[in-house]
Design a protein around this motif. Structure first.
Motif, PDB file in Angstrom:
ATOM      1  N   LEU A   2       4.944  -0.172  -3.751  1.00  0.00           N
ATOM      2  CA  LEU A   2       6.010  -1.050  -3.268  1.00  0.00           C
ATOM      3  C   LEU A   2       7.315  -0.789  -4.007  1.00  0.00           C
ATOM      4  O   LEU A   2       8.392  -0.996  -3.460  1.00  0.00           O
ATOM      5  CB  LEU A   2       5.596  -2.520  -3.417  1.00  0.00           C
ATOM      6  CG  LEU A   2       4.513  -2.959  -2.448  1.00  0.00           C
ATOM      7  CD1 LEU A   2       4.125  -4.404  -2.700  1.00  0.00           C
ATOM      8  CD2 LEU A   2       4.979  -2.791  -1.009  1.00  0.00           C
ATOM      9  N   PRO A  15       5.508   3.713   4.133  1.00  0.00           N
ATOM     10  CA  PRO A  15       6.476   2.769   4.681  1.00  0.00           C
ATOM     11  C   PRO A  15       6.973   3.309   6.019  1.00  0.00           C
ATOM     12  O   PRO A  15       7.205   4.515   6.153  1.00  0.00           O
ATOM     13  CB  PRO A  15       7.606   2.752   3.648  1.00  0.00           C
ATOM     14  CG  PRO A  15       7.083   3.457   2.458  1.00  0.00           C
ATOM     15  CD  PRO A  15       5.998   4.366   2.916  1.00  0.00           C
ATOM     16  N   LYS A  16       7.150   2.416   7.010  1.00  0.00           N
ATOM     17  CA  LYS A  16       7.624   2.877   8.308  1.00  0.00           C
ATOM     18  C   LYS A  16       8.988   3.547   8.176  1.00  0.00           C
ATOM     19  O   LYS A  16       9.317   4.487   8.895  1.00  0.00           O
ATOM     20  CB  LYS A  16       7.715   1.695   9.269  1.00  0.00           C
ATOM     21  CG  LYS A  16       6.377   1.388   9.912  1.00  0.00           C
ATOM     22  CD  LYS A  16       6.483   0.299  10.942  1.00  0.00           C
ATOM     23  CE  LYS A  16       5.096   0.013  11.507  1.00  0.00           C
ATOM     24  NZ  LYS A  16       4.987  -1.358  12.007  1.00  0.00           N
ATOM     25  N   ALA A  17       9.799   3.040   7.238  1.00  0.00           N
ATOM     26  CA  ALA A  17      11.157   3.555   7.079  1.00  0.00           C
ATOM     27  C   ALA A  17      11.180   5.036   6.717  1.00  0.00           C
ATOM     28  O   ALA A  17      12.195   5.713   6.886  1.00  0.00           O
ATOM     29  CB  ALA A  17      11.882   2.746   6.006  1.00  0.00           C
ATOM     30  N   GLU A  68       4.002  -8.645   1.317  1.00  0.00           N
ATOM     31  CA  GLU A  68       4.865  -9.693   1.838  1.00  0.00           C
ATOM     32  C   GLU A  68       5.205  -9.398   3.301  1.00  0.00           C
ATOM     33  O   GLU A  68       5.191 -10.277   4.149  1.00  0.00           O
ATOM     34  CB  GLU A  68       6.126  -9.748   0.983  1.00  0.00           C
ATOM     35  CG  GLU A  68       6.800 -11.066   1.040  1.00  0.00           C
ATOM     36  CD  GLU A  68       8.059 -11.054   0.200  1.00  0.00           C
ATOM     37  OE1 GLU A  68       8.331 -10.025  -0.461  1.00  0.00           O
ATOM     38  OE2 GLU A  68       8.772 -12.054   0.227  1.00  0.00           O
ATOM     39  N   ASN A  69       5.547  -8.126   3.600  1.00  0.00           N
ATOM     40  CA  ASN A  69       5.856  -7.736   4.977  1.00  0.00           C
ATOM     41  C   ASN A  69       4.920  -6.614   5.404  1.00  0.00           C
ATOM     42  O   ASN A  69       5.295  -5.449   5.370  1.00  0.00           O
ATOM     43  CB  ASN A  69       7.300  -7.229   5.083  1.00  0.00           C
ATOM     44  CG  ASN A  69       8.283  -8.303   4.702  1.00  0.00           C
ATOM     45  OD1 ASN A  69       8.190  -9.431   5.170  1.00  0.00           O
ATOM     46  ND2 ASN A  69       9.215  -7.968   3.819  1.00  0.00           N
ATOM     47  N   ARG A 126      -2.755  -3.672   2.490  1.00  0.00           N
ATOM     48  CA  ARG A 126      -1.557  -3.958   3.275  1.00  0.00           C
ATOM     49  C   ARG A 126      -1.499  -5.438   3.638  1.00  0.00           C
ATOM     50  O   ARG A 126      -0.429  -6.041   3.709  1.00  0.00           O
ATOM     51  CB  ARG A 126      -1.530  -3.100   4.545  1.00  0.00           C
ATOM     52  CG  ARG A 126      -0.252  -3.236   5.301  1.00  0.00           C
ATOM     53  CD  ARG A 126      -0.187  -2.312   6.473  1.00  0.00           C
ATOM     54  NE  ARG A 126      -1.211  -2.641   7.467  1.00  0.00           N
ATOM     55  CZ  ARG A 126      -1.180  -2.177   8.706  1.00  0.00           C
ATOM     56  NH1 ARG A 126      -0.233  -1.368   9.087  1.00  0.00           N
ATOM     57  NH2 ARG A 126      -2.135  -2.510   9.553  1.00  0.00           N
ATOM     58  N   GLY A 138       4.120  -5.594   8.153  1.00  0.00           N
ATOM     59  CA  GLY A 138       4.596  -4.845   9.303  1.00  0.00           C
ATOM     60  C   GLY A 138       5.484  -3.663   8.949  1.00  0.00           C
ATOM     61  O   GLY A 138       5.706  -2.770   9.775  1.00  0.00           O
ATOM     62  N   ASP A 139       6.006  -3.628   7.716  1.00  0.00           N
ATOM     63  CA  ASP A 139       6.884  -2.523   7.328  1.00  0.00           C
ATOM     64  C   ASP A 139       6.106  -1.273   6.944  1.00  0.00           C
ATOM     65  O   ASP A 139       6.708  -0.257   6.605  1.00  0.00           O
ATOM     66  CB  ASP A 139       7.758  -2.933   6.135  1.00  0.00           C
ATOM     67  CG  ASP A 139       8.739  -4.007   6.516  1.00  0.00           C
ATOM     68  OD1 ASP A 139       8.832  -4.287   7.728  1.00  0.00           O
ATOM     69  OD2 ASP A 139       9.395  -4.570   5.627  1.00  0.00           O
ATOM     70  N   HIS A 140       4.795  -1.377   6.939  1.00  0.00           N
ATOM     71  CA  HIS A 140       4.003  -0.243   6.478  1.00  0.00           C
ATOM     72  C   HIS A 140       2.994   0.149   7.550  1.00  0.00           C
ATOM     73  O   HIS A 140       2.559  -0.693   8.328  1.00  0.00           O
ATOM     74  CB  HIS A 140       3.276  -0.601   5.185  1.00  0.00           C
ATOM     75  CG  HIS A 140       4.217  -1.041   4.115  1.00  0.00           C
ATOM     76  ND1 HIS A 140       4.814  -0.182   3.241  1.00  0.00           N
ATOM     77  CD2 HIS A 140       4.713  -2.271   3.821  1.00  0.00           C
ATOM     78  CE1 HIS A 140       5.620  -0.854   2.440  1.00  0.00           C
ATOM     79  NE2 HIS A 140       5.577  -2.116   2.769  1.00  0.00           N
ATOM     80  N   MET A 141       2.670   1.433   7.605  1.00  0.00           N
ATOM     81  CA  MET A 141       1.727   1.886   8.626  1.00  0.00           C
ATOM     82  C   MET A 141       0.703   2.835   8.026  1.00  0.00           C
ATOM     83  O   MET A 141       0.938   3.472   7.006  1.00  0.00           O
ATOM     84  CB  MET A 141       2.479   2.592   9.753  1.00  0.00           C
ATOM     85  CG  MET A 141       3.291   3.787   9.276  1.00  0.00           C
ATOM     86  SD  MET A 141       4.220   4.537  10.607  1.00  0.00           S
ATOM     87  CE  MET A 141       3.045   5.719  11.215  1.00  0.00           C
TER      88      MET A 141
END
Lengths: 414, 338, 432
Positions: free
Chosen positions: B185, B130-132, B207-208, B203, B210-213
């Motif tokens: 997730l 996760p990008k976070a 659902e999103n 990926r 973009g939140d993962h890289m």
């Protein structure tokens, strides 16, 4: 017409092989033996032909080569450089661990639910039969997956506990419940054998002391029984027994320097460090096997209690026994005789069902030897055979124990 | 006697599958369908859609072989296999070929006695986070919990990577990609690792997304390719050259739309040989002259298959990268059709 | 009498007072509640605790179910419709129910075939389950396997017909010779049936037309709940006769036969079903002749049948052991031979005692058919864990699907266990 069916004298005719009761069973067994040998030989020849066609062989050498993969929950030392055999042992110990844990909780849950199903409270009775029917009629694999999903979806992530100012605080600063597992303080010894590293000897010592205490209390109780038989007055042994249980262990633990390793939220940015981690797969499998088997045990317990006829209770009352003495001296001993054999076969079922660990990623023997090792080495026949051998051994041991128990509990009729 | 009775009975029941004799080609032709082993479901590579039709990159390879051999790209029976069952299914003859993003390794080729006929996707094991989480390199993952799909080479690569870098991790083995996604997730693991292509495919279903890289490190070489049983070289050749035909078609500019026109009007002798208007390549391989033409006509060339199933236009959005033609700086290099 | 009273006491009621309703606390719901819910303080505590539990369960599930969305194309559409409120997304069930029931590869235009087979199964089961129905209905039961096979797998109709012919020929041979000797009739019948089947193995391909009436469906295209049903029904019906043979073998006085049966039963009961399924998926192929492969479905049926027959054998052994010794002695004294004694005296009684146990095994077996999802067969659980959860549209949706699986299993298993209890009461011929 002769009255005897056994022709005297040595005239042997071929038809006697089928028609004479002395020879018939031999003939049939010979035919059976030939058919059995033929089909086994047929299968083995197929096996050899198949192996030869694919240029494969049967070999157990892979057990000695490095496993190459890591396992998350291990009770013995293990790294990816350990052998496949050691990985299998890790699996065996994990299987036994989850089986023992689930047996204990399933028994507690089952006895609880079984007794409550006979409660005179209507609501409780209905609630318990709802529990029993729901869990008995849905496959255990579905329960394992559902409970695993609950554990991972409902509990917070490990990161909620991390850092200087976490979202959630650990319970009493010692327990953390995350969807990766539950973290609890881990005991260790500061001044025991093996110094800082610790050693299994310490735990053996503690267990040894507990076993000694057990025999000491047995001795004390036997003394009290003897006294009671002689004088009719039973000396109070409660405090003495408690002391025998607690004092020696406390002294040993103190000498070894018992200390607790708490989960540390600051050591790592991903996970709590330290303490004892009980992984989410273990928890899910443990819970699922417990509640599923608990429902079956509840039925056994209920049937066992109902099997003791009402006359026994009435007879005990007529003798003037108080209700709790009636329960412990009259009903329970008789009910246990009915409850325990199916209870042990439920324990067997728990052990066998623990092989479904593969669905939640718990590293039991099916997941290590029958899963990753099989996949990585491609030794399907060898791995499956070893796997079955392990379960067979466990089952036979439990059955043997059950037979010994059944013989000792047999009603001694005179 | 015993055997014929047993199989007589089973044939009556219609359930004894065909023989897996030495000549796989004859079996396939006699049966009229190609049994092709695929994964149990990885979107983009092989997954049934809502109508139950198999779609994907590996599926296209199976269909191309069926088109070449049987003349019908739909005459394929897809057999879903897990990491555990795939090799046995191939060895026992239950399937004729396995196209299940399987890594070509020494031991599988030599010890397990299979023939990898080529590489249809050059992959490598990557990590998704996760990008976070704020992780920028796989080497930052010290102490992390890692989800891995069991039964693949990724488990071994992962152990090697963390040991080589002297950092620790907690593995969470999972059976299927769907469960891996669920775990990841839900935050039950910090990172999910498998082949980079698989990660991109997974990926894409989030659902999103973009939140993962994907982390930049690729920790292993994963040449994925179709494989067949050892010892049946004729069949191996057919699968190998069908794959090569798809690759060569892209290099030579033959596409599903212009293949008919190219076949009649080409001046390039190699295209003519490939499409069977010149030479006797089809006869040499034991098929008719149009075998490669049919494969390309129905499935498109390698580039078309890539773009259609996993390319940048699809939700999976993989760049060609290593899988570009050698003329474009990639690794795809078909031996000449001569 | 009344006169004397009239003089000695001041007031005597001459007529009975009308019956009045009992006090509120001693009858009706209040009394019931007092007896059943609040009898003692401990009981009251239990009641309150139960109410709290029930409240939490209902509060969590009822709004979720009532608020459910039944029409949407994907999970994100569902979430848009719900707009953050709690609610189930049952749309996945409406969109994917054919896949959940039949698997994703079964041709959709042929869904009526397994459905019809299912209805026929209920008809065929009726005379087996309820003894009061006319015995002639058993003919339907006997024909059902062949019809169901033809409906589900399709293909040439000659295959099931010739299989049926094999059984009929076998039975005729048996009926002809059984009077001479049971063994001759029995083995002769089996041999005759096998001869017919072996011959038809050559005939069927010749008879098969290019286009069959029902299109042929390979067995790996079977899936969903249908697969669970088929495995359950097939394996239970195959394992009952096998279980009887094993139980009799275990009781046998012939040491070799006895020990073979004992080893087989104990071995099968000692290992988990999943290892037997591993055998089916990765090992059994090695035991068949090198140039033949057998369908995974058949291999799984073989292993599950072996598994359940061992358990059924133990149940029947219990039934045999429960019969009084006098029954065996009575049969002997009538001069019946072993086969006659078993067929006419022992087994009918022993099986009657064993029926509830057999039904329990059947329920357990039916639940265990979900394990095939571990070896990449797409039963209902395999469908949920595989294609449906992996699809882009429904990724991240669990509860609705698991709820569906739970409901379909619960309905079937609960009905069977209720039936078993009814049967137990019905068969209780002893007087209590």
């Amino acid at each position: 017409m002769s009255t005897t069916t056994d022709p005297q004298g040595g005239t042997f005719r071929l038809s006697m092989l089928l028609n004479d009761s002395r020879y018939r069973s031999l003939t049939l067994q010979a035919i059976a033996a030939i058919m059995l040998a033929a089909s086994i030989a047929y299968m083995i020849s197929n096996l050899l032909a198949n192996l030869a066609a694919q240029d494969l062989n049967i070999s157990f050498e892979f057990l000695g080569s490095p496993a190459g993969y890591d396992i998350n929950q291990t009770l013995i030392d293990y790294s990816s450089q350990s052998s496949n055999l050691r990985a299998a042992f890790v699996g065996i110990i994990n299987t036994l661990l989850v089986a023992v844990l689930a047996c204990i909780t399933a028994t507690i849950l089952g006895v609880f639910a079984g007794v409550l199903r006979l409660s005179n409270n209507w609501l409780v009775r209905k609630l318990m039969s709802f529990y029993v029917e729901i869990f008995r009629n849905i496959p255990v694999l579905i329960w394992i997956i559902i409970i695993f999903t609950i554990v991972t979806a409902v509990l917070p992530g490990a990161r909620a506990y991390l850092g200087e100012d976490p979202e959630r605080n650990m319970l009493a600063g010692m327990f953390a419940f995350t969807n990766r597992g539950v973290y609890v303080p881990a005991p260790f010894f500061t001044t025991g054998f093996g110094g800082e590293e610790g050693s299994g000897l310490n735990w053996l010592l503690v267990i040894g002391v507990l076993i000694a205490s057990f025999f000491a209390t047995r001795f004390v109780t036997a003394g009290a029984d003897k006294k009671q038989a002689e004088t009719g007055i039973r000396p109070n042994t409660l405090y003495l027994n408690l002391a025998i249980w607690i004092v020696p262990v406390a002294i040993v633990l103190f000498i070894l320097g018992l200390s607790w390793d708490l989960p540390d939220p600051l050591a790592n940015r991903f996970n709590l460090r330290g303490g004892l981690q009980i992984g989410a797969p273990l928890i899910a499998l443990w819970l699922a096997l417990s509640v599923y088997t608990g429902a079956f045990i509840a039925e056994n317990v209920r049937a066992g209690i109902q099997a003791v006829s009402r006359g026994q209770t009435e007879a005990a009352s007529a003798l003037g026994l108080r209700p709790n003495r009636t329960m412990s001296l009259v009903i329970l001993p008789q009910a246990l005789r009915v409850i325990i054999p199916p209870l042990i076969s439920q324990y067997l079922n728990i052990t066998k069902n623990s092989s479904l660990a593969i669905a939640v990623g718990y590293a039991d023997i099916t997941a290590t030897l029958g899963g990753i090792t099989l996949n990585q080495t491609g030794r399907a026949i060898e791995c499956v055979l070893l796997l079955m051998l392990f379960y067979l051994t466990i089952s036979l041991l439990i059955s043997a124990f059950m037979n010994v128990y059944n013989n000792s509990m047999k009603l001694k009729e005179r | 006697m015993n055997k014929s009775v047993l199989f007589g009975a089973l044939t009556v029941a219609g359930l004894a599958a065909g023989a897996a004799a030495a000549a796989t080609l004859d079996d396939v032709k006699a049966r009229g369908t190609l049994n092709c082993g695929v994964t149990t479901g990885l979107v983009g590579f092989a997954a049934p859609d809502a109508n139950g039709e198999w779609k994907g990159f590996d599926v296209a390879v199976c269909r191309a072989v069926a088109a070449a051999v049987l003349g019908d790209a739909t005459a394929v029976e897809f057999v879903p296999t897990t990491g555990k069952t795939r090799f046995t299914a191939l060895a026992s003859g239950e399937i004729d070929m396995l196209a299940r993003n399987t890594t070509w390794t020494f031991s599988r080729d030599v010890d397990l006695k299979f023939d990898f006929v080529g590489v249809n996707y050059y992959d490598g094991q990557g990590f998704m986070v996760p990008k976070a989480l704020g992780v920028s390199s796989a080497k930052d993952l010290d102490g992390a919990t890692v989800c891995i799909q069991t039964g693949t080479t990724t488990e071994l690569n992962l152990a090697d990577f963390f040991r080589a870098n002297n950092i620790s991790y907690e593995p969470v083995p999972i059976e299927t990609n769907a469960e891996g996604t669920q775990q990841y997730l839900a935050g039950a693991c910090d990172t999910y690792t498998t082949d980079a292509s698989g990660l991109a495919a997974t990926r894409a279903t989030f659902e999103n997304p973009g939140d993962h890289m994907l982390l930049p490190e690729i920790v292993s070489k994963e040449p994925l390719g179709p494989l067949v049983r050892h010892g049946d070289s004729e069949w191996g050749d057919i699968v190998r050259w069908t794959l090569n035909a798809l690759i060569a078609a892209e290099e030579l500019g033959v596409t599903s739309t212009n293949v008919g026109e190219m076949a009649t009007s080409t001046n390039n002798p190699e295209v003519a040989r490939l499409l069977g208007t010149e030479g006797t390549l089809g006869e040499m391989i034991g098929l008719d002259a149009d075998w490669a033409k049919r494969a390309i006509e129905t499935q498109g060339n390698y580039g078309e298959i890539f773009a259609q199933n996993i390319g940048e236009e699809t939700p999976i959005g993989l760049a060609r990268g290593l899988n570009a033609q050698w003329t474009d700086g990639g690794l795809l290099y078909s031996p000449p059709f001569r | 009498m009344s006169d004397t009273h009239a003089h000695s006491v001041a007031f005597v009621r001459m007529e009975t007072i009308p019956q009045s309703a009992p006090p509120l606390a001693a009858a009706g719901p209040v009394r019931w509640g007092k007896d059943n819910l609040f009898a003692t303080p401990a009981n009251a505590l239990l009641t309150i605790a139960s109410l709290v539990v029930i409240y939490f369960i209902l509060a969590a599930t009822v709004p979720w179910i009532l608020n459910g969305v039944w029409n949407a194309g994907s999970l994100s559409e569902c979430r848009e419709i719900l707009q953050g409120t709690s609610g189930a997304c049952f749309a996945v069930l409406t969109e994917r129910w054919p896949q959940l029931l039949f698997g994703f590869q079964y041709p959709s235009e042929a869904y009526w075939r397994p459905t019809l087979a299912f209805v026929l199964m209920l008809v065929a089961l009726a005379p087996v389950l309820f003894f009061d129905l006319p015995r002639k209905l058993l003919i339907i039961t006997a024909l059902f396997p062949f019809v169901a096979y033809w409906l589900i797998w399709g293909g040439t109709i000659w295959a099931p017909i010739l299989a049926l012919v094999g059984f009929i020929v076998g039975y005729l041979v048996y009926a002809k010779f059984v009077n001479r000797s049971f063994a001759v009739g029995f083995f002769g019948g089996i041999a005759a049936a096998f001869v017919v089947w072996a011959l038809s193995g050559y005939i069927v391909p010749a008879l098969t037309p290019e286009e069959t009436l029902l299109s042929s469906v390979p067995s790996r295209d079977l899936g969903g709940y249908m697969l669970n049903m088929m495995l359950g029904v097939t394996c239970v019906s195959l394992s009952v006769p096998l279980g009887i043979v094993l139980a009799l073998g275990r009781q046998s006085s012939m040491p070799l036969i006895k020990w073979v049966c004992v080893i087989f039963i104990e071995f099968i009961r000692g290992v988990p079903l999943i290892t037997l399924l591993f055998v089916a998926s990765v090992m059994l192929a090695f035991l068949f002749p090198p140039d033949q492969t057998v369908d995974l479905f058949i291999r799984v049926v073989i292993m599950i049948t072996m598994f359940s027959s061992a358990y059924i054998a133990e149940v029947i052994r219990g039934g045999l052991a429960a019969l009084p010794k006098g029954q065996y002695e009575a049969a002997d004294s009538l001069g019946l031979d072993y086969a006659q004694a078993m067929r006419l005296i022992i087994l009918p009684q022993a099986l009657k005692i064993s029926i509830p146990g057999i039904v329990n095994i059947a329920v357990g077996l039916f639940k265990d058919t979900t394990l095939v999802s571990v070896i990449s067969m797409f039963d209902i659980l395999g469908m949920i864990r595989g294609p449906i959860l992996a699809s882009t549209d429904w990724n991240g949706l669990y509860w609705e699907l698991f709820l569906f699986a739970c409901v379909v299993f619960f309905v079937v298993c609960y009905s069977i266990s209720q039936y078993s209890q009814w049967l137990e009461r019905r068969l209780a011929t002893d007087h209590r």
